[in-house]
Design an enzyme around this catalytic site. Structure first.
Site, PDB file in Angstrom:
ATOM      1  N   VAL A 140      12.017 105.103 -76.557  1.00  0.00           N
ATOM      2  CA  VAL A 140      12.982 104.448 -77.430  1.00  0.00           C
ATOM      3  C   VAL A 140      14.414 104.860 -77.094  1.00  0.00           C
ATOM      4  CG1 VAL A 140      13.095 106.196 -79.277  1.00  0.00           C
ATOM      5  CG2 VAL A 140      13.312 103.755 -79.840  1.00  0.00           C
ATOM      6  N   GLU A 141      14.573 105.811 -76.156  1.00  0.00           N
ATOM      7  CA  GLU A 141      15.914 106.261 -75.791  1.00  0.00           C
ATOM      8  C   GLU A 141      16.219 105.948 -74.317  1.00  0.00           C
ATOM      9  OE1 GLU A 141      15.334 110.015 -78.594  1.00  0.00           O
ATOM     10  OE2 GLU A 141      17.404 109.823 -77.921  1.00  0.00           O
ATOM     11  N   MET A 142      15.998 106.905 -73.406  1.00  0.00           N
ATOM     12  CA  MET A 142      16.323 106.652 -72.006  1.00  0.00           C
ATOM     13  C   MET A 142      15.144 106.109 -71.206  1.00  0.00           C
ATOM     14  SD  MET A 142      18.793 109.829 -70.966  1.00  0.00           S
ATOM     15  CE  MET A 142      20.400 110.051 -71.713  1.00  0.00           C
TER      16      MET A 142
END
Length: 360
Positions: A140-142
């Protein structure tokens, strides 16, 4: 001689009465209380456990912090969610990550984060090194992985040389662990000293005005300082959100049980790390849900939820005035020029690489 002594005594008594009438003696007491509860932000970075801070490592960490190629998409850097131009946050309710996914929690400020007891709202990372490792691999981030990260960094000679200078005793220094150690070293320098409250703590009684001192007194006497204390005016303990009265579902989403996710202990349901109040006027929205944008509203909610009291408008104004004095000198960081891609640098991708997810 006796008359002279009597005259001096009356003069001394007059001065004491004048000081009392002007609140100076009360102020000294308030300052002493504050100095026992809080500590000023230092001018330089603290030592890090098992991660010596060197000039080379800080330089490498700064470049990595701003490099979006740590992400699979080549779009998201640490600075995306923790923007140093906006007090170390992204001014979003919850951050936007890989493939425009929305994270589950508000991004806390990175400024002064080195002084927190742990990282993330639920405290699942023991330090900034461990915290930096999570987002790089979180879908959900990088949405990256360690293998691809190493391929990316090793494809650029400048990074190879910087890793060798930063970790001179290692044969193969380019790896995920050293990447996050370098980022931690840089983040430890992101301090905001010299706030007016810091000057007050260092002995300058004139650093706060009458309204701000009244706010500080209320902050201490009403019980706010029971959770928000120490060098970071918070960040040093865990408490339930809603000690006395749980906020509504719009502010305290029932599906996010906080530290319970980490400990699996029932008593930790809806328990969160106390956020720092340093630079709080620069870091809206507030709470882990990011649902409150007004600092005055946040103060009122905390009075009811944590202390079980209804603060008057005047109380809220005074406490808010005090909180504004917690803004320190913002770190002035020159944006680094990053190494250019080479033919060996992996190309950006949009697909989710792994199932692991995360969030602040």
């Amino acid at each position: 001689m006796q008359n002279k002594i009597v005259k001096i005594s009356w003069m001394f008594l007059t001065v004491i009465m004048l000081l009392i009438s002007r609140g100076v003696l009360a102020q000294d007491d308030l300052q002493t209380k504050a100095q026992a509860l809080f500590k000023p932000i230092p001018d330089s970075a603290p030592e890090l456990k098992d991660n010596p801070v060197t000039q080379e490592k800080v330089l490498l960490g700064k470049m990595l912090y701003f490099d979006p190629r740590l992400s699979a998409s080549n779009l998201i850097s640490c600075n995306t969610c923790h923007n140093l131009g906006t007090a170390g946050i992204d001014l979003q309710e919850t951050s936007t990550g890989h493939g425009w996914q929305k994270g589950p929690r508000n991004a806390p400020t990175v400024l002064n984060a080195v002084f927190n007891i742990a990282q993330f709202w639920d405290g699942r990372a023991k330090d900034l090194e461990e915290q930096a490792k999570g987002p790089i691999q979180a879908t959900v981030e990088m949405s990256n992985n360690s293998k691809r990260l190493v391929e990316t960094l090793e494809s650029m000679r400048e990074y190879q040389e910087l890793f060798k200078k930063s970790f001179p005793e290692e044969k193969s220094p380019v790896n995920l662990d050293n990447t996050v150690k370098a980022i931690e070293a840089f983040e430890a320098t992101l301090l905001t000293p010299n706030s007016r409250f810091d000057k007050f703590l260092k002995g300058d009684a004139t650093a706060l005005n009458v309204r701000e001192k009244e706010g500080l007194k209320l902050f201490v006497d009403k019980g706010c300082a029971g959770c928000h204390n120490g060098i970071n005016v918070g960040g040093g303990a865990y408490f339930p959100f809603g000690v006395v009265e749980k906020p509504g579902a719009d502010i305290l989403p029932p599906e996010d049980k906080g530290r319970f996710v980490v400990t699996k202990t029932v008593k930790d349901e809806y328990v969160f790390k106390v956020p720092t109040l340093r630079n709080i006027n620069l870091t809206p929205p507030y709470f882990h849900s990011g649902r409150v944008w007004s600092l005055r509203q946040a103060v009122g909610i905390m009075g009811a939820a944590q202390l079980g009291i209804e603060l008057t408008d005047d109380d809220i104004d005074s406490i808010t005035a005090f909180l504004l004095t917690l803004t320190g000198d913002q770190p002035r960081v020159e944006y680094p020029i990053l190494p250019p891609n080479t033919d060996k640098t992996p190309r950006p991708i949009l697909e989710v690489l792994q199932e692991k997810s995360s969030g602040h």
